[in-house]
Design an enzyme around this catalytic site. Structure first.
Site, PDB file in Angstrom:
ATOM      1  N   ASP A 102      81.236  44.469  43.745  1.00  0.00           N
ATOM      2  CA  ASP A 102      81.437  43.031  43.790  1.00  0.00           C
ATOM      3  C   ASP A 102      82.614  42.603  42.925  1.00  0.00           C
ATOM      4  O   ASP A 102      83.011  43.306  41.987  1.00  0.00           O
ATOM      5  CB  ASP A 102      80.177  42.298  43.319  1.00  0.00           C
ATOM      6  N   TYR A 103      83.117  41.426  43.200  1.00  0.00           N
ATOM      7  CA  TYR A 103      84.253  40.836  42.480  1.00  0.00           C
ATOM      8  C   TYR A 103      84.029  40.871  40.970  1.00  0.00           C
ATOM      9  O   TYR A 103      84.933  41.215  40.200  1.00  0.00           O
ATOM     10  CB  TYR A 103      84.449  39.399  42.962  1.00  0.00           C
TER      11      TYR A 103
END
Length: 242
Positions: A102-103
């Site tokens: 994820d970011y």
């Protein structure tokens, strides 16, 4: 003669799964003719183009990146955010990430131009350990930790950790450090499990992937995998995929 999707994957353009989709969408030509049949086989003498670009056979390469937070696990982003391939400006081969982080998640991310290798590691039946270290705001109870090992039903998905262990607790700050080991890799799996237990994830890092660790690396660093490391990962995946 080899299957068309395998040839495309080996060229480094994309994974075999994405290659199959491109074929079905009519975006692949063989000797100037559009091919949509997945069973099509081609030889080294055939001219294959994907979206109008001729294939060029690349030697397979394999990298490990210590992905920082705030980076997209993709080769491009329509919002102009930093992507993982930005860390490889001197690499001419068309590499892509194996799976994603994820970011806001940091840690080990593998990249390659070998579509078959990527598909093998992402196979749902493989059992490669992926170890995450989670810093939480809030201290999960023993029952909550146990429930992650038993499995949680979240938004229609059954999410389960192989192992969950509380490494440390700071009761004054109301925080905890939790080790979570997964075999599968469903979208935002670790965060979703903690959210389901009403425990906020402050930081999340993937510290181990199979036998690979972040030892000696800082965020943003990358290195090429050794042939032995690639062989180990293949072995770990293949022994559990029938």
């Amino acid at each position: 003669m080899e299957r068309l999707q395998k040839v495309i994957a080996h060229s480094g353009v994309t994974s075999r799964r994405k290659a199959e989709k491109l074929i079905e969408e009519g975006k692949v030509t063989v000797n100037g003719k559009v091919v949509t049949e997945l069973g099509t086989k081609v030889s080294s003498n055939d001219k294959v183009e994907v979206e109008g670009v001729p294939l060029v056979k690349e030697e397979p390469i394999y990298f490990m990146l210590y992905k920082p937070r705030g980076v997209i696990s993709s080769v491009n982003d329509d919002k102009g955010r930093k992507v993982v391939t930005d860390f490889f400006p001197e690499i001419e081969e068309r590499i892509f990430p194996i799976g994603r982080l994820d970011y806001d998640t940091s840690g080990i991310l593998l990249l390659t131009n070998d579509g078959d290798f990527a598909n093998l590691l992402m196979h749902p039946k493989h059992q490669i350990d992926k170890e995450y270290i989670v810093k939480t705001k809030g201290i999960p109870s023993k029952e909550a930790v146990a429930s992650m090992k038993k499995g949680l039903k979240v938004d229609g998905d059954f999410l389960r950790a192989v192992r969950v262990k509380t490494l440390s607790v700071d009761r004054k700050k109301g925080t905890a450090i939790i080790q979570v080991i997964l075999h599968e890799g469903k979208n935002r799996q670790v965060r979703r499990m903690f959210e389901a237990l009403d425990v906020k994830v402050d930081k999340l890092k993937r510290e181990r992937y199979g036998n690979l660790t972040l030892h000696g690396m800082n965020a943003g660093d990358f290195r090429e995998l050794t042939p032995h490391e690639v062989k180990q990962l293949r072995h770990l995946a293949e022994k559990n995929v029938k």
